[in-house]
Scaffold this active site. Structure first.
Site, short mmCIF file in Angstrom:
data_model
loop_
_atom_site.label_atom_id
_atom_site.label_comp_id
_atom_site.label_asym_id
_atom_site.label_seq_id
_atom_site.Cartn_x
_atom_site.Cartn_y
_atom_site.Cartn_z
N TYR A 6 2.63 -5.26 5.24
CA TYR A 6 3.22 -6.32 6.05
C TYR A 6 2.64 -6.40 7.46
O TYR A 6 3.08 -7.20 8.26
CB TYR A 6 4.73 -6.11 6.14
CG TYR A 6 5.09 -4.74 6.67
CD1 TYR A 6 5.12 -4.47 8.03
CD2 TYR A 6 5.37 -3.70 5.79
CE1 TYR A 6 5.43 -3.21 8.51
CE2 TYR A 6 5.69 -2.44 6.25
CZ TYR A 6 5.72 -2.21 7.61
OH TYR A 6 6.03 -0.95 8.07
N GLY A 7 1.67 -5.57 7.77
CA GLY A 7 1.13 -5.53 9.13
C GLY A 7 -0.37 -5.50 9.12
O GLY A 7 -1.03 -6.33 8.49
N LEU A 9 -2.46 -3.70 7.62
CA LEU A 9 -3.11 -3.51 6.32
C LEU A 9 -3.23 -4.82 5.52
O LEU A 9 -3.80 -4.82 4.43
CB LEU A 9 -2.39 -2.45 5.49
CG LEU A 9 -2.48 -1.02 6.03
CD1 LEU A 9 -1.66 -0.07 5.17
CD2 LEU A 9 -3.92 -0.55 6.14
N MET A 10 -2.74 -5.92 6.06
CA MET A 10 -2.93 -7.22 5.40
C MET A 10 -4.34 -7.78 5.65
O MET A 10 -4.76 -8.70 4.97
CB MET A 10 -1.91 -8.25 5.91
CG MET A 10 -0.49 -7.95 5.55
SD MET A 10 0.64 -9.33 5.94
CE MET A 10 0.47 -9.48 7.71
N GLU A 76 -1.10 6.08 7.99
CA GLU A 76 0.21 5.65 8.46
C GLU A 76 0.93 6.70 9.29
O GLU A 76 1.73 6.37 10.14
CB GLU A 76 1.07 5.20 7.28
CG GLU A 76 0.55 3.94 6.62
CD GLU A 76 0.54 2.71 7.51
OE1 GLU A 76 1.00 2.76 8.66
OE2 GLU A 76 0.08 1.66 7.05
#
Length: 186
Positions: A6-7, A9-10, A76
């Protein structure tokens, strides 16, 4: 294996820097969650939310290999934890079980406002990709990169813990402080 992101890594550029490819991806949504900015960071954090209509749009990454998930876990950092979630694909409406990196509850005071993907793309993506390349290079060097990451069963428990300690921790979405610190080391 799959993962809802959702951040940062999109972005295909970030994925390429970290895992050297862009996996198949589809737009999706998870309900009962909220995405926020994080004080002092360019990446977001997502937490569970009971607010009416709470949802986070992102992407499901498909066909991730175990070694790629290891890279994402280390990237992460310990500010996040991985949890199973139901994501709904936007085009087909199909629901599927996948995983997501969620922000640690103990760090909620750092969350504020909404994270803006377009603002990130326009203002931060280039420097972020450069940092991600450095992080990936550090991981490869620490593990004696030969095209594959060793699995924890190959390393043994002690070797895996040593690799995680050398990498500055393990596990979420966006370059966590652990990944930023790792990438900034000489």
């Amino acid at each position: 294996m799959s993962c809802f992101v959702y951040g940062t890594l999109m972005y295909p550029e970030v994925l390429t820097a970290l895992i050297q490819r862009v996996p198949r991806m589809e737009p999706a949504v998870i309900h009962g969650f909220q995405r926020y900015r994080i004080r002092g960071q360019v990446f977001p954090g997502t937490i569970r939310s009971t607010a009416p209509g709470a949802q986070v749009q992102g992407l499901v990454l498909f066909d991730l290999q175990p070694n790629e998930l290891e890279v994402l876990d280390e990237f992460e950092g310990e500010e996040y934890f991985k949890e199973g979630v139901e994501a709904r694909l936007l085009q087909s409406g199909t629901a599927l079980h996948t995983t997501v990196y969620l922000w640690q509850d103990r760090l909620r005071p750092l969350l504020f406002g909404e994270w803006d993907p377009q603002e990130f793309r326009e203002e931060r993506l280039g420097s972020y990709v450069k940092m991600c390349r450095g992080f990936a290079a550090d991981i490869h060097a620490q593990r004696g990169w030969k095209g594959e990451f060793p699995t924890s069963s190959e390393e043994g428990a002690d070797g895996h813990e040593q690799a995680a300690a050398a990498a500055g921790g393990a596990a979420a979405d966006g370059c966590s402080p652990a990944a930023q610190n790792n990438a900034q080391q000489p």
